[in-house]
Design a protein around this motif. Structure first.
Motif, PDB file in Angstrom:
ATOM      1  N   PHE A  34       0.835  -1.199   0.000  1.00  0.00           N
ATOM      2  CA  PHE A  34       0.000   0.000   0.000  1.00  0.00           C
ATOM      3  C   PHE A  34       0.874   1.255   0.000  1.00  0.00           C
ATOM      4  CE2 PHE A  34      -3.877  -2.222   1.328  1.00  0.00           C
ATOM      5  CZ  PHE A  34      -3.366  -3.350   1.928  1.00  0.00           C
ATOM      6  N   TYR A  36       0.030   5.038   1.469  1.00  0.00           N
ATOM      7  CA  TYR A  36      -0.875   5.952   2.152  1.00  0.00           C
ATOM      8  C   TYR A  36      -0.297   7.360   2.042  1.00  0.00           C
ATOM      9  CZ  TYR A  36      -3.915   2.504   4.390  1.00  0.00           C
ATOM     10  OH  TYR A  36      -4.852   1.526   4.643  1.00  0.00           O
ATOM     11  N   ALA A  96      -4.888 -12.098   3.761  1.00  0.00           N
ATOM     12  CA  ALA A  96      -6.156 -11.412   3.515  1.00  0.00           C
ATOM     13  C   ALA A  96      -6.885 -11.101   4.811  1.00  0.00           C
ATOM     14  CB  ALA A  96      -7.037 -12.266   2.609  1.00  0.00           C
ATOM     15  N   GLY A  97      -6.755 -11.941   5.808  1.00  0.00           N
ATOM     16  CA  GLY A  97      -7.456 -11.707   7.059  1.00  0.00           C
ATOM     17  C   GLY A  97      -6.646 -10.993   8.099  1.00  0.00           C
ATOM     18  N   TYR A  99      -4.487  -8.054  10.147  1.00  0.00           N
ATOM     19  CA  TYR A  99      -4.951  -6.805  10.728  1.00  0.00           C
ATOM     20  C   TYR A  99      -3.818  -5.823  10.999  1.00  0.00           C
ATOM     21  CZ  TYR A  99      -3.292  -9.649  14.532  1.00  0.00           C
ATOM     22  OH  TYR A  99      -2.522 -10.465  15.303  1.00  0.00           O
ATOM     23  N   GLN A 100      -2.577  -6.226  10.824  1.00  0.00           N
ATOM     24  CA  GLN A 100      -1.455  -5.407  11.259  1.00  0.00           C
ATOM     25  C   GLN A 100      -0.691  -4.860  10.064  1.00  0.00           C
ATOM     26  OE1 GLN A 100       0.858  -7.127  14.338  1.00  0.00           O
ATOM     27  NE2 GLN A 100       2.506  -5.645  14.167  1.00  0.00           N
ATOM     28  N   PHE A 103       4.333  -0.066   8.527  1.00  0.00           N
ATOM     29  CA  PHE A 103       4.588   1.146   7.763  1.00  0.00           C
ATOM     30  C   PHE A 103       6.071   1.455   7.671  1.00  0.00           C
ATOM     31  CE2 PHE A 103       0.517   3.274   7.100  1.00  0.00           C
ATOM     32  CZ  PHE A 103      -0.315   2.645   8.012  1.00  0.00           C
TER      33      PHE A 103
ATOM     34  N   ARG B  31     -14.036  -3.954  12.418  1.00  0.00           N
ATOM     35  CA  ARG B  31     -12.649  -3.991  12.876  1.00  0.00           C
ATOM     36  C   ARG B  31     -12.209  -2.584  13.256  1.00  0.00           C
ATOM     37  NH1 ARG B  31      -8.815  -8.005   9.355  1.00  0.00           N
ATOM     38  NH2 ARG B  31      -9.845  -9.961   9.913  1.00  0.00           N
ATOM     39  N   TYR B  33      -8.731  -0.415  15.013  1.00  0.00           N
ATOM     40  CA  TYR B  33      -7.300  -0.496  15.286  1.00  0.00           C
ATOM     41  C   TYR B  33      -6.834   0.795  15.969  1.00  0.00           C
ATOM     42  CZ  TYR B  33      -8.008  -3.421  11.098  1.00  0.00           C
ATOM     43  OH  TYR B  33      -8.484  -4.315  10.168  1.00  0.00           O
ATOM     44  N   TYR B  35      -3.132   2.810  16.452  1.00  0.00           N
ATOM     45  CA  TYR B  35      -1.729   2.933  16.088  1.00  0.00           C
ATOM     46  C   TYR B  35      -1.151   4.151  16.812  1.00  0.00           C
ATOM     47  CZ  TYR B  35      -1.923  -0.397  12.183  1.00  0.00           C
ATOM     48  OH  TYR B  35      -2.032  -1.538  11.417  1.00  0.00           O
ATOM     49  N   PRO B  43       3.408   5.080  11.446  1.00  0.00           N
ATOM     50  CA  PRO B  43       2.537   4.549  12.503  1.00  0.00           C
ATOM     51  C   PRO B  43       2.956   3.147  12.923  1.00  0.00           C
ATOM     52  CG  PRO B  43       1.244   5.527  10.730  1.00  0.00           C
ATOM     53  CD  PRO B  43       2.652   5.453  10.240  1.00  0.00           C
ATOM     54  N   PHE B  45       1.630  -0.293  15.111  1.00  0.00           N
ATOM     55  CA  PHE B  45       0.446  -0.992  15.580  1.00  0.00           C
ATOM     56  C   PHE B  45       0.445  -1.112  17.098  1.00  0.00           C
ATOM     57  CE2 PHE B  45      -2.941  -4.027  15.538  1.00  0.00           C
ATOM     58  CZ  PHE B  45      -2.607  -5.009  16.466  1.00  0.00           C
ATOM     59  N   GLU B  56      -5.671  -8.648  19.625  1.00  0.00           N
ATOM     60  CA  GLU B  56      -4.217  -8.584  19.565  1.00  0.00           C
ATOM     61  C   GLU B  56      -3.737  -7.319  20.224  1.00  0.00           C
ATOM     62  OE1 GLU B  56      -2.263 -10.980  18.483  1.00  0.00           O
ATOM     63  OE2 GLU B  56      -0.397  -9.890  18.879  1.00  0.00           O
ATOM     64  N   LEU B  98     -11.461  -8.612   5.997  1.00  0.00           N
ATOM     65  CA  LEU B  98     -10.861  -9.101   4.755  1.00  0.00           C
ATOM     66  C   LEU B  98     -10.754  -8.038   3.672  1.00  0.00           C
ATOM     67  CD1 LEU B  98     -12.558 -12.610   4.436  1.00  0.00           C
ATOM     68  CD2 LEU B  98     -10.493 -11.966   5.674  1.00  0.00           C
ATOM     69  N   GLY B 100      -8.731  -5.326   3.724  1.00  0.00           N
ATOM     70  CA  GLY B 100      -7.356  -4.871   3.574  1.00  0.00           C
ATOM     71  C   GLY B 100      -7.172  -3.384   3.726  1.00  0.00           C
ATOM     72  N   LEU B 102      -7.572   0.086   5.490  1.00  0.00           N
ATOM     73  CA  LEU B 102      -7.888   0.740   6.745  1.00  0.00           C
ATOM     74  C   LEU B 102      -8.235   2.197   6.487  1.00  0.00           C
ATOM     75  CD1 LEU B 102      -6.392  -1.834   7.735  1.00  0.00           C
ATOM     76  CD2 LEU B 102      -5.413  -0.424   9.560  1.00  0.00           C
TER      77      LEU B 102
END
Lengths: 113, 113
Positions: A34, A36, A96-97, A99-100, A103, B31, B33, B35, B43, B45, B56, B98, B100, B102
């Motif tokens: 990605f 950002y 795909a699943g 969450y972290q 960067f 979901r 999060y 950061y 950033p 996590f 988590e 799923l 991806g 955020l």
């Protein structure tokens, strides 16, 4: 572990110049990649993404190609504008699943008229 | 369609005081999060919720930090006995499972004197 390395800034360009911001990664799995962007005073926004090798993400004139052989995802734009001045972050996520997001440190771009 | 909302945007506190930040995610996102971003860094996590379950926590989240999402909607991040090293921007993000991507809020900047 996973990590992202970006070219250090700040980068200062004249309007209409060509932009490249380098990004390389190390990952324990098969990442999605990605870019950002964070404009002054605003939150992070997704600019573009690529989920598999040789995919090209594109948005607002920016492009980046997922290169598995060089573990890179360099950001490019053919002609920058003053409004592109921002901090750009390269990031990856595994699975795909997952969450972290991991960067890079960010690259500050300033475009002068 | 409202984005991710964070409050307060800026908090200045004295060392040893407790602070609490609130995050309201995009309504259909389950979901959420947190950061943390320090100056010149990308950033990092901190923690992740799926609905009301905190699934988590990063090792960056010391015992002085606690996050909740009691009804699976908004979330709070509390820092007890703040230290100068806690000074940072605290970012909240939300997503669909799923997906991806955020979506980030504008952040809450903490300054500990």
């Amino acid at each position: 572990g996973n990590s992202v390395t970006q070219m250090e800034g700040p980068v200062t360009l004249s309007e209409e110049a060509f932009l490249t911001i380098n990004c390389t990664y190390t990952a324990t799995g098969y990442p999605s990649l990605f870019w950002y962007v964070q404009y002054p005073g605003e939150g992070l926004q997704l600019l573009l993404k690529a989920t598999k090798a040789d995919d090209k993400g594109s948005n607002k004139g920016f492009e980046a190609t997922y290169r598995k052989e060089t573990t890179s995802f360099h950001l490019e734009k053919g002609s920058v504008q003053v409004s592109d001045s921002a901090v750009y972050f390269c990031a990856l996520i595994i699975g795909a699943g997952s969450y972290q997001l991991t960067f890079g440190k960010g690259t500050k771009l300033s475009v002068i008229p | 369609d409202t984005g991710v909302s964070q409050n307060p945007r800026h908090k200045i506190t004295k060392r040893g005081q407790n602070v609490t930040f609130r995050c309201d995610p995009i309504s259909e996102h389950n979901r959420l999060y947190w950061y943390r971003q320090t100056l010149g860094q990308g950033p990092e996590f901190l923690t992740y919720f799926q609905n009301e379950a905190q699934l988590e926590k990063s090792r960056l989240l010391s015992d002085r930090f606690s996050a909740e999402r009691p009804k699976g909607s908004f979330s709070t991040l509390e820092i007890q006995r703040t230290e100068q090293g806690d000074s940072a921007m605290y970012l909240c993000a939300s997503s669909k499972p799923l997906a991806g991507e955020l979506f980030f809020g504008e952040g809450s900047r903490l300054t500990v004197l």
